[in-house]
Motif scaffolding. Structure first.
Motif, PDB file in Angstrom:
ATOM      1  N   GLY A 101      10.930 -47.645  11.763  1.00 44.10           N
ATOM      2  CA  GLY A 101      12.104 -48.003  12.571  1.00 44.10           C
ATOM      3  C   GLY A 101      13.486 -48.100  11.634  1.00 44.10           C
ATOM      4  N   VAL A 102      14.487 -48.289  12.588  1.00 48.66           N
ATOM      5  CA  VAL A 102      15.744 -48.592  12.044  1.00 48.66           C
ATOM      6  C   VAL A 102      16.027 -50.174  12.359  1.00 48.66           C
ATOM      7  CG1 VAL A 102      18.297 -47.795  11.937  1.00 48.66           C
ATOM      8  CG2 VAL A 102      16.397 -46.225  12.337  1.00 48.66           C
ATOM      9  N   ALA A 103      16.264 -50.694  11.118  1.00 49.06           N
ATOM     10  CA  ALA A 103      16.361 -52.493  11.323  1.00 49.06           C
ATOM     11  C   ALA A 103      17.850 -52.583  11.693  1.00 49.06           C
ATOM     12  CB  ALA A 103      16.442 -52.984   9.951  1.00 49.06           C
ATOM     13  N   THR A 104      18.135 -53.638  12.503  1.00 46.98           N
ATOM     14  CA  THR A 104      19.445 -53.991  12.709  1.00 46.98           C
ATOM     15  C   THR A 104      19.791 -55.191  11.887  1.00 46.98           C
ATOM     16  OG1 THR A 104      18.473 -55.587  14.498  1.00 46.98           O
ATOM     17  CG2 THR A 104      19.104 -53.041  15.187  1.00 46.98           C
ATOM     18  N   PRO A 105      20.713 -55.385  11.669  1.00 44.11           N
ATOM     19  CA  PRO A 105      21.152 -56.675  11.045  1.00 44.11           C
ATOM     20  C   PRO A 105      21.034 -57.900  11.489  1.00 44.11           C
ATOM     21  CG  PRO A 105      23.046 -55.161  10.874  1.00 44.11           C
ATOM     22  CD  PRO A 105      22.111 -54.536  11.753  1.00 44.11           C
ATOM     23  N   PRO A 106      21.280 -58.222  12.715  1.00 45.15           N
ATOM     24  CA  PRO A 106      20.840 -59.492  13.556  1.00 45.15           C
ATOM     25  C   PRO A 106      19.236 -59.837  13.303  1.00 45.15           C
ATOM     26  CG  PRO A 106      22.276 -58.459  14.795  1.00 45.15           C
ATOM     27  CD  PRO A 106      22.020 -57.337  13.840  1.00 45.15           C
ATOM     28  N   GLU A 107      18.517 -58.592  13.663  1.00 43.57           N
ATOM     29  CA  GLU A 107      16.843 -58.760  13.455  1.00 43.57           C
ATOM     30  C   GLU A 107      16.581 -59.176  11.949  1.00 43.57           C
ATOM     31  OE1 GLU A 107      13.172 -55.763  13.961  1.00 43.57           O
ATOM     32  OE2 GLU A 107      15.168 -54.958  13.374  1.00 43.57           O
ATOM     33  N   MET A 108      17.209 -58.495  11.069  1.00 40.32           N
ATOM     34  CA  MET A 108      16.976 -58.548   9.459  1.00 40.32           C
ATOM     35  C   MET A 108      17.379 -60.208   9.201  1.00 40.32           C
ATOM     36  SD  MET A 108      14.950 -56.219   8.877  1.00 40.32           S
ATOM     37  CE  MET A 108      14.451 -56.776   7.334  1.00 40.32           C
ATOM     38  N   ALA A 109      18.691 -60.540   9.559  1.00 37.67           N
ATOM     39  CA  ALA A 109      19.008 -61.750   9.062  1.00 37.67           C
ATOM     40  C   ALA A 109      18.302 -62.925   9.511  1.00 37.67           C
ATOM     41  CB  ALA A 109      20.527 -61.812   9.544  1.00 37.67           C
ATOM     42  N   LYS A 110      17.871 -62.809  10.739  1.00 38.77           N
ATOM     43  CA  LYS A 110      16.947 -64.014  11.208  1.00 38.77           C
ATOM     44  C   LYS A 110      15.379 -63.604  10.412  1.00 38.77           C
ATOM     45  CE  LYS A 110      14.933 -65.465  15.723  1.00 38.77           C
ATOM     46  NZ  LYS A 110      14.427 -65.091  16.928  1.00 38.77           N
ATOM     47  N   MET A 111      14.833 -62.474  10.255  1.00 37.26           N
ATOM     48  CA  MET A 111      13.631 -62.618   9.639  1.00 37.26           C
ATOM     49  C   MET A 111      13.769 -63.001   8.154  1.00 37.26           C
ATOM     50  SD  MET A 111      11.356 -60.704   7.331  1.00 37.26           S
ATOM     51  CE  MET A 111      12.443 -59.215   7.315  1.00 37.26           C
ATOM     52  N   MET A 112      14.900 -62.643   7.349  1.00 31.72           N
ATOM     53  CA  MET A 112      15.132 -63.216   6.007  1.00 31.72           C
ATOM     54  C   MET A 112      15.562 -64.630   5.878  1.00 31.72           C
ATOM     55  SD  MET A 112      17.067 -59.731   5.075  1.00 31.72           S
ATOM     56  CE  MET A 112      17.144 -59.997   3.122  1.00 31.72           C
ATOM     57  N   SER A 113      16.052 -65.199   7.058  1.00 29.57           N
ATOM     58  CA  SER A 113      16.542 -66.533   6.649  1.00 29.57           C
ATOM     59  C   SER A 113      15.340 -67.647   7.072  1.00 29.57           C
ATOM     60  CB  SER A 113      17.801 -66.843   7.367  1.00 29.57           C
ATOM     61  OG  SER A 113      17.658 -66.462   8.652  1.00 29.57           O
ATOM     62  N   SER A 114      14.227 -67.233   7.851  1.00 28.86           N
ATOM     63  CA  SER A 114      13.091 -68.003   8.425  1.00 28.86           C
ATOM     64  C   SER A 114      12.616 -68.755   6.991  1.00 28.86           C
ATOM     65  CB  SER A 114      12.226 -67.147   9.153  1.00 28.86           C
ATOM     66  OG  SER A 114      10.830 -67.951   9.146  1.00 28.86           O
ATOM     67  N   GLU A 115      12.278 -69.879   7.478  1.00 27.26           N
ATOM     68  CA  GLU A 115      11.666 -70.988   6.300  1.00 27.26           C
ATOM     69  C   GLU A 115      10.170 -70.201   5.886  1.00 27.26           C
ATOM     70  OE1 GLU A 115      11.385 -74.957   6.732  1.00 27.26           O
ATOM     71  OE2 GLU A 115      13.632 -75.089   7.581  1.00 27.26           O
ATOM     72  N   ASP A 116       9.826 -69.433   6.870  1.00 25.10           N
ATOM     73  CA  ASP A 116       8.177 -69.026   6.360  1.00 25.10           C
ATOM     74  C   ASP A 116       8.516 -67.636   5.717  1.00 25.10           C
ATOM     75  OD1 ASP A 116       7.378 -71.129   7.551  1.00 25.10           O
ATOM     76  OD2 ASP A 116       7.363 -70.150   9.672  1.00 25.10           O
ATOM     77  N   THR A 117       9.582 -67.251   5.224  1.00 20.14           N
ATOM     78  CA  THR A 117       9.767 -65.858   4.880  1.00 20.14           C
ATOM     79  C   THR A 117      10.095 -65.886   3.301  1.00 20.14           C
ATOM     80  OG1 THR A 117      10.362 -64.957   6.822  1.00 20.14           O
ATOM     81  CG2 THR A 117      10.942 -63.731   4.914  1.00 20.14           C
ATOM     82  N   ARG A 118       9.643 -65.229   2.449  1.00 20.22           N
ATOM     83  CA  ARG A 118       9.962 -64.994   1.076  1.00 20.22           C
ATOM     84  C   ARG A 118      10.482 -63.779   1.144  1.00 20.22           C
ATOM     85  NH1 ARG A 118       5.089 -67.421  -2.766  1.00 20.22           N
ATOM     86  NH2 ARG A 118       5.312 -69.428  -1.774  1.00 20.22           N
ATOM     87  N   VAL A 119      11.526 -63.350   0.241  1.00 16.83           N
ATOM     88  CA  VAL A 119      12.412 -62.000   0.306  1.00 16.83           C
ATOM     89  C   VAL A 119      12.159 -61.603  -1.131  1.00 16.83           C
ATOM     90  CG1 VAL A 119      14.553 -60.949   0.445  1.00 16.83           C
ATOM     91  CG2 VAL A 119      13.744 -62.615   2.139  1.00 16.83           C
ATOM     92  N   PHE A 120      11.749 -60.310  -1.553  1.00 16.41           N
ATOM     93  CA  PHE A 120      11.596 -59.914  -2.618  1.00 16.41           C
ATOM     94  C   PHE A 120      12.401 -58.634  -2.820  1.00 16.41           C
ATOM     95  CE2 PHE A 120       7.708 -62.273  -2.061  1.00 16.41           C
ATOM     96  CZ  PHE A 120       7.683 -62.913  -3.175  1.00 16.41           C
ATOM     97  N   SER A 121      13.312 -58.294  -3.632  1.00 16.75           N
ATOM     98  CA  SER A 121      14.108 -57.039  -3.827  1.00 16.75           C
ATOM     99  C   SER A 121      13.783 -56.527  -5.133  1.00 16.75           C
ATOM    100  CB  SER A 121      15.494 -57.653  -3.988  1.00 16.75           C
ATOM    101  OG  SER A 121      16.546 -56.735  -4.081  1.00 16.75           O
ATOM    102  N   PHE A 122      13.589 -55.061  -4.914  1.00 18.44           N
ATOM    103  CA  PHE A 122      13.109 -54.142  -5.959  1.00 18.44           C
ATOM    104  C   PHE A 122      14.212 -52.962  -5.949  1.00 18.44           C
ATOM    105  CE2 PHE A 122       9.303 -56.034  -4.459  1.00 18.44           C
ATOM    106  CZ  PHE A 122       8.462 -56.312  -5.575  1.00 18.44           C
TER     107      PHE A 122
END
Length: 109
Positions: A88-109
């Motif tokens: 899919g094509v992510a939307t900024p609001p969708e990704m911001a919500k997911m990335m800022s959730s306490e249950d989410t860990r973000v890894f960047s490569f």
């Protein structure tokens, strides 16, 4: 990352996390977005002789959600029809919500 080894290792780790029962979401931007294209054919990586595209396919078959970032398609020569099935094509609001959730860990490569 645009680095083949970095892309491959990110997918290896994603598959390892998924095998441990963790839900995996992948956001691909810039050169890594090319992994989402049906036309991308990378060289196989040792020691398992698999490509990052094969590894991302395994992730998706296991239930991972894969998106290109909102900037990828408008800043490339590609369109939605060039993406692999179920990417899919992510939307900024969708990704911001997911990335800022306490249950989410973000890894960047």
């Amino acid at each position: 990352s645009g680095s083949l080894q970095t892309q491959g290792m990110a997918m290896v780790l994603g598959n390892a996390m998924q095998a441990q029962g963790i839900t995996v979401n992948v956001l691909l931007c810039d050169a890594a977005g090319d992994l989402a294209l049906t036309a991308t054919k990378s060289s196989a990586l040792e020691p398992k002789k698999v490509t990052p595209e094969q590894l991302i396919g395994k992730l998706m078959n296991g239930g991972a959600k894969v998106n290109v970032c909102a900037l990828y398609l408008p800043n490339s020569t590609h369109g939605k029809t060039d993406l692999r099935a179920d990417v899919g094509v992510a939307t900024p609001p969708e990704m911001a919500k997911m990335m800022s959730s306490e249950d989410t860990r973000v890894f960047s490569f």
